[in-house]
Design a protein around this motif. Structure first.
Motif, PDB file in Angstrom:
ATOM      1  N   SER A  36       2.804 -11.868   6.691  1.00 14.26           N
ATOM      2  CA  SER A  36       2.568 -10.562   6.083  1.00 14.26           C
ATOM      3  C   SER A  36       1.292  -9.946   6.642  1.00 14.26           C
ATOM      4  O   SER A  36       0.315 -10.647   6.891  1.00 14.26           O
ATOM      5  N   LEU A  37       1.336  -8.643   6.854  1.00 12.07           N
ATOM      6  CA  LEU A  37       0.146  -7.856   7.194  1.00 12.07           C
ATOM      7  C   LEU A  37       0.326  -6.514   6.511  1.00 12.07           C
ATOM      8  O   LEU A  37       1.045  -5.642   6.989  1.00 12.07           O
ATOM      9  N   LYS A  64      -3.048  11.940   1.835  1.00 10.78           N
ATOM     10  CA  LYS A  64      -2.108  10.935   1.328  1.00 10.78           C
ATOM     11  C   LYS A  64      -2.657   9.538   1.554  1.00 10.78           C
ATOM     12  O   LYS A  64      -3.309   9.263   2.564  1.00 10.78           O
ATOM     13  N   ARG A  65      -2.332   8.670   0.608  1.00 11.13           N
ATOM     14  CA  ARG A  65      -2.668   7.255   0.732  1.00 11.13           C
ATOM     15  C   ARG A  65      -1.360   6.469   0.725  1.00 11.13           C
ATOM     16  O   ARG A  65      -0.448   6.792  -0.032  1.00 11.13           O
ATOM     17  N   LEU A  66      -1.279   5.448   1.563  1.00  9.70           N
ATOM     18  CA  LEU A  66      -0.038   4.703   1.686  1.00  9.70           C
ATOM     19  C   LEU A  66      -0.344   3.241   2.012  1.00  9.70           C
ATOM     20  O   LEU A  66      -1.155   2.957   2.889  1.00  9.70           O
ATOM     21  N   ALA A  67       0.297   2.332   1.266  1.00 10.35           N
ATOM     22  CA  ALA A  67       0.219   0.901   1.580  1.00 10.35           C
ATOM     23  C   ALA A  67       1.457   0.574   2.410  1.00 10.35           C
ATOM     24  O   ALA A  67       2.574   0.889   2.009  1.00 10.35           O
ATOM     25  N   VAL A  68       1.255  -0.038   3.573  1.00  8.78           N
ATOM     26  CA  VAL A  68       2.343  -0.291   4.509  1.00  8.78           C
ATOM     27  C   VAL A  68       2.367  -1.769   4.898  1.00  8.78           C
ATOM     28  O   VAL A  68       1.327  -2.336   5.252  1.00  8.78           O
ATOM     29  N   GLU A  69       3.567  -2.361   4.855  1.00  9.01           N
ATOM     30  CA  GLU A  69       3.752  -3.729   5.325  1.00  9.01           C
ATOM     31  C   GLU A  69       4.121  -3.680   6.804  1.00  9.01           C
ATOM     32  O   GLU A  69       5.156  -3.129   7.164  1.00  9.01           O
ATOM     33  N   LEU A  70       3.245  -4.206   7.661  1.00  6.66           N
ATOM     34  CA  LEU A  70       3.493  -4.225   9.103  1.00  6.66           C
ATOM     35  C   LEU A  70       4.082  -5.563   9.564  1.00  6.66           C
ATOM     36  O   LEU A  70       4.496  -5.699  10.707  1.00  6.66           O
ATOM     37  N   GLY A  71       4.089  -6.559   8.687  1.00  6.14           N
ATOM     38  CA  GLY A  71       4.636  -7.868   9.020  1.00  6.14           C
ATOM     39  C   GLY A  71       6.094  -7.954   8.632  1.00  6.14           C
ATOM     40  O   GLY A  71       6.650  -6.991   8.117  1.00  6.14           O
TER      41      GLY A  71
END
Length: 154
Positions: A72-73, A88-95
């Motif tokens: 996970s990243l 805008k704010r955004l949490a993103v999973e790059l993994g």
């Protein structure tokens, strides 16, 4: 006397060999430490922005070419407009990220037009899992770049 000289020469050669071995081991350790995956860069590139309805679709190129696999990243991103105001704010999973692999991840900033995006900030690493990775070590490894008119930094 001849016997003493030979013995001394053998001792000198022996010391020289030991010094050479010690130097080789030291240099090998330094090279291994330098090229180790613990500090290998994790390159994240803002590669493309494109309109997707009411959103701005974002293409991120994640280059883990020299690093260990990550389960996970998850990163915290902020999009700023061309005036420098946070939009805008955004949490993103790059993994997940495979070892020594590059991938492209897509996500949308909803309600934000691409021409209005002046900068994207990698604000923080929210999660980083895999091997001996931690949020802090992952954040230290990340190098940002952009191929878009919008800046991308950390």
């Amino acid at each position: 006397m001849m016997q003493g000289t030979r013995g001394m020469m053998r001792a000198v050669r022996g010391i020289g060999m030991l010094a050479g071995i010690a130097l080789t081991l030291t240099m090998t350790g330094a090279v291994a430490q330098e090229s180790g995956t613990k500090g290998a860069p994790l390159k994240i590139e803002l590669n493309r922005l494109e309109p997707a309805g009411e959103a701005c679709r974002t293409y991120m190129l994640v280059d883990n070419g020299r690093g260990p696999a990550l389960k996970s990243l998850k990163v915290d991103l902020f999009a700023f407009d061309t005036e420098g105001v946070a939009q805008k704010r955004l949490a993103v999973e790059l993994g997940p990220l495979q070892e020594k692999k590059t991938v492209v991840r897509l996500f949308d900033f909803t309600g934000l037009a691409c021409p209005k995006v002046g900068r994207i900030l990698l604000n923080d690493v929210l999660a980083c899992e895999g091997g001996d990775a931690s949020r802090e070590t992952c954040l230290e490894r990340i190098e940002t770049a952009t191929k878009t008119p919008a800046a991308f930094d950390r």
